[in-house]
Design a protein around this motif. Structure first.
Motif, PDB file in Angstrom:
ATOM      1  N   ALA A 479     -13.875   0.614 -22.823  1.00 41.68           N
ATOM      2  CA  ALA A 479     -14.187   1.009 -21.454  1.00 41.68           C
ATOM      3  C   ALA A 479     -13.720   2.426 -21.169  1.00 41.68           C
ATOM      4  O   ALA A 479     -13.459   2.787 -20.024  1.00 41.68           O
ATOM      5  N   ALA A 480     -13.581   3.228 -22.212  1.00 40.29           N
ATOM      6  CA  ALA A 480     -13.131   4.608 -22.042  1.00 40.29           C
ATOM      7  C   ALA A 480     -14.147   5.400 -21.225  1.00 40.29           C
ATOM      8  O   ALA A 480     -15.357   5.210 -21.348  1.00 40.29           O
ATOM      9  N   GLY A 481     -13.636   6.311 -20.392  1.00 36.93           N
ATOM     10  CA  GLY A 481     -14.523   7.203 -19.671  1.00 36.93           C
ATOM     11  C   GLY A 481     -15.273   8.089 -20.651  1.00 36.93           C
ATOM     12  O   GLY A 481     -14.693   8.616 -21.601  1.00 36.93           O
ATOM     13  N   GLN A 482     -16.575   8.234 -20.461  1.00 40.16           N
ATOM     14  CA  GLN A 482     -17.392   8.960 -21.425  1.00 40.16           C
ATOM     15  C   GLN A 482     -18.114  10.112 -20.741  1.00 40.16           C
ATOM     16  O   GLN A 482     -18.363  10.081 -19.533  1.00 40.16           O
ATOM     17  N   LEU A 483     -18.420  11.125 -21.520  1.00 42.93           N
ATOM     18  CA  LEU A 483     -18.997  12.360 -20.975  1.00 42.93           C
ATOM     19  C   LEU A 483     -20.368  12.122 -20.351  1.00 42.93           C
ATOM     20  O   LEU A 483     -21.172  11.336 -20.855  1.00 42.93           O
ATOM     21  N   LEU A 484     -20.605  12.825 -19.261  1.00 47.45           N
ATOM     22  CA  LEU A 484     -21.916  12.867 -18.629  1.00 47.45           C
ATOM     23  C   LEU A 484     -22.420  14.306 -18.665  1.00 47.45           C
ATOM     24  O   LEU A 484     -21.644  15.247 -18.873  1.00 47.45           O
ATOM     25  N   ASP A 538     -23.617   1.470 -23.889  1.00 41.09           N
ATOM     26  CA  ASP A 538     -24.290   0.655 -24.891  1.00 41.09           C
ATOM     27  C   ASP A 538     -25.741   0.376 -24.481  1.00 41.09           C
ATOM     28  O   ASP A 538     -25.995  -0.244 -23.450  1.00 41.09           O
ATOM     29  N   GLY A 539     -26.697   0.851 -25.284  1.00 39.04           N
ATOM     30  CA  GLY A 539     -28.108   0.609 -25.018  1.00 39.04           C
ATOM     31  C   GLY A 539     -28.724   1.537 -24.000  1.00 39.04           C
ATOM     32  O   GLY A 539     -29.917   1.441 -23.711  1.00 39.04           O
ATOM     33  N   LEU A 540     -27.951   2.461 -23.429  1.00 40.93           N
ATOM     34  CA  LEU A 540     -28.483   3.379 -22.416  1.00 40.93           C
ATOM     35  C   LEU A 540     -28.817   4.708 -23.088  1.00 40.93           C
ATOM     36  O   LEU A 540     -28.027   5.642 -23.078  1.00 40.93           O
ATOM     37  N   ASP A 541     -29.987   4.794 -23.686  1.00 45.47           N
ATOM     38  CA  ASP A 541     -30.383   5.993 -24.426  1.00 45.47           C
ATOM     39  C   ASP A 541     -30.727   7.131 -23.467  1.00 45.47           C
ATOM     40  O   ASP A 541     -31.074   6.913 -22.304  1.00 45.47           O
ATOM     41  N   ALA A 542     -30.641   8.345 -23.992  1.00 48.25           N
ATOM     42  CA  ALA A 542     -30.962   9.532 -23.183  1.00 48.25           C
ATOM     43  C   ALA A 542     -32.067  10.336 -23.864  1.00 48.25           C
ATOM     44  O   ALA A 542     -32.070  10.489 -25.090  1.00 48.25           O
ATOM     45  N   ASP A 543     -32.997  10.837 -23.074  1.00 44.74           N
ATOM     46  CA  ASP A 543     -34.052  11.697 -23.603  1.00 44.74           C
ATOM     47  C   ASP A 543     -33.561  13.138 -23.684  1.00 44.74           C
ATOM     48  O   ASP A 543     -32.745  13.570 -22.869  1.00 44.74           O
ATOM     49  N   PRO A 544     -34.040  13.920 -24.655  1.00 44.41           N
ATOM     50  CA  PRO A 544     -33.667  15.346 -24.703  1.00 44.41           C
ATOM     51  C   PRO A 544     -34.267  16.096 -23.519  1.00 44.41           C
ATOM     52  O   PRO A 544     -35.324  15.728 -23.000  1.00 44.41           O
ATOM     53  N   ILE A 545     -33.592  17.144 -23.084  1.00 44.53           N
ATOM     54  CA  ILE A 545     -34.125  17.991 -22.011  1.00 44.53           C
ATOM     55  C   ILE A 545     -35.076  18.999 -22.653  1.00 44.53           C
ATOM     56  O   ILE A 545     -34.665  19.791 -23.509  1.00 44.53           O
ATOM     57  N   PRO A 546     -36.358  18.988 -22.263  1.00 46.44           N
ATOM     58  CA  PRO A 546     -37.337  19.848 -22.947  1.00 46.44           C
ATOM     59  C   PRO A 546     -37.187  21.320 -22.559  1.00 46.44           C
ATOM     60  O   PRO A 546     -36.655  21.660 -21.494  1.00 46.44           O
ATOM     61  N   LEU A 547     -37.660  22.175 -23.445  1.00 51.49           N
ATOM     62  CA  LEU A 547     -37.709  23.605 -23.146  1.00 51.49           C
ATOM     63  C   LEU A 547     -38.804  23.890 -22.118  1.00 51.49           C
ATOM     64  O   LEU A 547     -39.719  23.072 -21.900  1.00 51.49           O
ATOM     65  N   ILE A 555     -43.470  11.236 -26.399  1.00 53.82           N
ATOM     66  CA  ILE A 555     -43.025  10.340 -25.333  1.00 53.82           C
ATOM     67  C   ILE A 555     -42.381   9.114 -25.968  1.00 53.82           C
ATOM     68  O   ILE A 555     -42.954   8.481 -26.850  1.00 53.82           O
ATOM     69  N   VAL A 556     -41.166   8.798 -25.524  1.00 54.45           N
ATOM     70  CA  VAL A 556     -40.473   7.593 -25.972  1.00 54.45           C
ATOM     71  C   VAL A 556     -40.595   6.550 -24.872  1.00 54.45           C
ATOM     72  O   VAL A 556     -40.166   6.774 -23.737  1.00 54.45           O
ATOM     73  N   ARG A 557     -41.219   5.437 -25.191  1.00 52.42           N
ATOM     74  CA  ARG A 557     -41.390   4.382 -24.200  1.00 52.42           C
ATOM     75  C   ARG A 557     -40.307   3.325 -24.413  1.00 52.42           C
ATOM     76  O   ARG A 557     -40.128   2.812 -25.507  1.00 52.42           O
ATOM     77  N   ARG A 558     -39.567   3.035 -23.358  1.00 55.81           N
ATOM     78  CA  ARG A 558     -38.487   2.069 -23.442  1.00 55.81           C
ATOM     79  C   ARG A 558     -38.682   0.972 -22.413  1.00 55.81           C
ATOM     80  O   ARG A 558     -39.372   1.138 -21.412  1.00 55.81           O
ATOM     81  N   SER A 559     -38.012  -0.135 -22.654  1.00 54.93           N
ATOM     82  CA  SER A 559     -37.992  -1.217 -21.685  1.00 54.93           C
ATOM     83  C   SER A 559     -37.250  -0.778 -20.434  1.00 54.93           C
ATOM     84  O   SER A 559     -36.411   0.126 -20.469  1.00 54.93           O
ATOM     85  N   ILE A 560     -37.553  -1.408 -19.318  1.00 62.37           N
ATOM     86  CA  ILE A 560     -36.855  -1.093 -18.074  1.00 62.37           C
ATOM     87  C   ILE A 560     -35.380  -1.440 -18.188  1.00 62.37           C
ATOM     88  O   ILE A 560     -34.523  -0.767 -17.621  1.00 62.37           O
ATOM     89  N   LEU A 561     -35.069  -2.479 -18.960  1.00 62.48           N
ATOM     90  CA  LEU A 561     -33.700  -2.935 -19.104  1.00 62.48           C
ATOM     91  C   LEU A 561     -33.157  -2.618 -20.492  1.00 62.48           C
ATOM     92  O   LEU A 561     -33.889  -2.626 -21.485  1.00 62.48           O
ATOM     93  N   SER A 562     -31.868  -2.334 -20.551  1.00 61.24           N
ATOM     94  CA  SER A 562     -31.197  -2.135 -21.838  1.00 61.24           C
ATOM     95  C   SER A 562     -30.996  -3.490 -22.501  1.00 61.24           C
ATOM     96  O   SER A 562     -31.197  -4.541 -21.874  1.00 61.24           O
ATOM     97  N   PRO A 563     -30.598  -3.513 -23.795  1.00 58.99           N
ATOM     98  CA  PRO A 563     -30.331  -4.794 -24.459  1.00 58.99           C
ATOM     99  C   PRO A 563     -29.280  -5.638 -23.744  1.00 58.99           C
ATOM    100  O   PRO A 563     -29.256  -6.863 -23.885  1.00 58.99           O
TER     101      PRO A 563
END
Length: 567
Positions: A479-484, A538-547, A555-563
């Motif tokens: 539960a460590a605080g993680q970078l945003l 966990d399971g909360l993927d991030a998209d790259p910020i485009p130029l 395009i990466v299509r993901r489910s609305i919910l994480s695992p």
């Protein structure tokens, strides 16, 4: 490979002329332990080499070096080692043939006696040759030995079975062998095949505490908590982990064995108790007025705004004493207990010891480890109900020459003791926010003033203590605080403090990721039999910020919910 110094004379173990079998066997055992602790392939190679050279000598009374040489030869040719052997120019078939030849030699030449190690060696040799019925026949000729001897034999045999079969207990011959080895002990059979389970509750303040409560609730529902043999806690994890351990302690003393519903109820009662205790506002109760904070730091020269001793008193009053009614301070050395269903017929005479007897139990008594950091050495400091100090198993001697502060069993008469609440306060003593906790420790150096701070400084996930305790199934609640993402970092004098904090947070994030990488590598190498690592992203993927100019896009299509079901 190495050298060993004995009786003021130096022996070069790598010299071909060095043939002392006992010394080579001891060296093999040292590197075998190093392999299981540190996961370095070079240590595994050293263990194989020393055992193999020692095995060239006579069998002796129990063929110690020969049977361990065969075991290590099989271990180095396991599924995960094939590529490493190939890169080293080694032939797996050579090791496999040597293992079979050593076992054949033991079966044909070792004189049978009633000594347990002789019996265990002959049974393991036959088991390694897959002559299971003959191995069972050897076991029936011997009375049950002491629990520790039986455990050492059984764990090595279980590892060998895993090397032979993916699901060894589904093989009737293997299952029958272990039933013969451990009659009327199905719990022990399950323990050695599942592995030694450790649960780590990370730091992260009260945010972490509540995160861990959710994880404990889910593990109770899955009926996994009964398998936990080591509970390693850090900072906010220590605050809630000590509460859970006390509640489990009371239940096991009163009504063991426990059902799945018992564990669910324990965690539910824990959640209710923790919510009440937090409602007393621990920080508000110990935080002095602002002018007092300034005076503590600038005038009195304190190294933090808050006093850890006041925190310890509040923890004792609101969190821990209500769970263990009585008077006086809860001392760590007073916490060991004997569960109601402890069976001396299985464990043998003497006091209950979780390290020695847990493997025989259905409901494990987890060893509680509260992790802090020693300011003086930079090492991890552990508190358990039986000892405290800097464990030698958590220090990499080859890369660390700072003297280690000796650990030892509690000796209250000598001033070597600690209360539960002070141990938790030390584990949660965030540098800068709290002054270090001063430990009046009776070390021989009169100038040594031991100071302890938050365990997260050394190992915020608490996994070092699990590995040092020989756990090979790790459940990690991180539960460590993680970078945003920070779009516009603060600038100028106003942003200087935030810049320094951001740099430290980045360092801690890098260490967290390196720790996860180490555990993943251990899983892939076979050192770990299982790994659960639950964290806040966990399971909360991030998209790259485009130029901002045309590029090849996708395009990466993901489910609305994480695992985990998070939107």
């Amino acid at each position: 490979m190495g050298q060993i110094k004995l009786s003021n004379a130096e022996f070069n173990l790598d010299a071909p002329s060095f043939t002392d079998q006992e010394t080579l066997g001891l060296a093999g055992g040292i590197y075998k332990r190093r392999w299981f602790d540190l996961g370095q392939f070079s240590d595994l190679q050293c263990a194989v080499s020393y055992y193999e050279r020692g095995a060239r000598g006579p069998l002796g009374e129990d063929a110690y070096t020969q049977i361990n040489a065969a075991f290590m030869q099989d271990l180095i040719t396991g599924a995960y080692m094939q590529d490493l052997l190939a890169r080293a120019g080694d032939d797996p078939a050579k090791h496999q043939n040597q293992a079979m030849e050593l076992r054949q030699r033991i079966v044909q030449e070792l004189t049978a006696t009633n000594d347990w190690w002789n019996v265990a060696t002959r049974a393991e040799a036959l088991f390694g040759l897959r002559r299971y019925e003959e191995a069972m026949a050897v076991l029936t000729q011997q009375e049950r030995p002491e629990a520790w001897k039986l455990e050492a034999t059984t764990r090595q045999l279980a590892t060998l079975a895993h090397l032979q079969e993916e699901r060894p207990l589904e093989n009737p011959a293997i299952r029958n062998f272990f039933v013969t080895l451990l009659p009327q002990s199905p719990e022990a059979i399950q323990s050695v095949f599942v592995g030694k389970v450790g649960l780590a509750l990370s730091g992260g303040g009260f945010r972490a505490s509540f995160f861990h409560l959710g994880l404990l609730a889910r593990l109770a529902e899955l009926d996994v908590l009964r398998q936990v043999e080591v509970l390693s806690c850090v900072s906010g994890g220590s605050i809630v982990g000590a509460c859970y351990w006390l509640k489990l302690r009371q239940r096991l003393k009163e009504s063991a064995p426990l059902s799945r519903e018992s564990y669910v109820q324990i965690v539910q009662e824990l959640i209710e108790h923790f919510q009440r205790a937090v409602g007393f506002d621990l920080r508000g109760g110990v935080q002095p007025p602002k002018w007092t904070l300034v005076r503590r730091v600038l005038v009195k020269g304190e190294q933090g705004a808050l006093d850890p001793e006041q925190v310890a008193s509040a923890l004792e009053r609101d969190f821990y004493r209500p769970l263990l009614p009585g008077s006086g301070t809860l001392e760590m050395h007073e916490l060991p207990f004997t569960p109601k269903d402890h069976d001396e017929k299985l464990a043998g005479p003497g006091d209950f010891n979780p390290v020695q007897h847990n493997w025989l139990r259905r409901d494990k008594v987890p060893v509680l480890i509260l992790n802090a950091t020693t300011v003086n050495t930079g090492h991890g400091w552990q508190f358990t109900p039986t000892w405290m100090g800097e464990s030698p198993w958590s220090i990499h001697g080859a890369a660390d020459s700072v003297p280690r502060l000796q650990w030892f069993w509690y000796q209250p008469a000598a001033g070597w003791h600690m209360s539960l609440s002070r141990a938790v306060a030390a584990s949660a003593c965030v540098p800068g926010v709290f002054s270090p906790l001063n430990l009046q420790a009776p070390y021989k150096d009169p100038d040594l003033r031991v100071q302890l701070v938050d365990g997260g400084v050394y190992d915020n996930q608490g996994t070092v203590s699990l590995l040092a305790s020989n756990c090979n199934v790790l459940l990690v609640s991180d539960a460590a605080g993680q970078l945003l993402l920070q779009l516009q970092p603060s600038a100028g004098w106003a942003g200087l403090g935030k810049y320094a904090v951001r740099s430290m947070d980045t360092l801690m994030e890098r260490i967290r990721q390196a720790n996860y990488g180490d555990l993943s590598a251990r899983l892939l190498s076979g050192l770990l039999r299982g790994l659960m690592f639950v964290h806040m992203k966990d399971g909360l993927d991030a998209d790259p910020i485009p130029l901002d100019f045309p590029t090849d896009e996708y395009i990466v299509r993901r489910s609305i919910l994480s695992p985990s079901g998070v939107r």
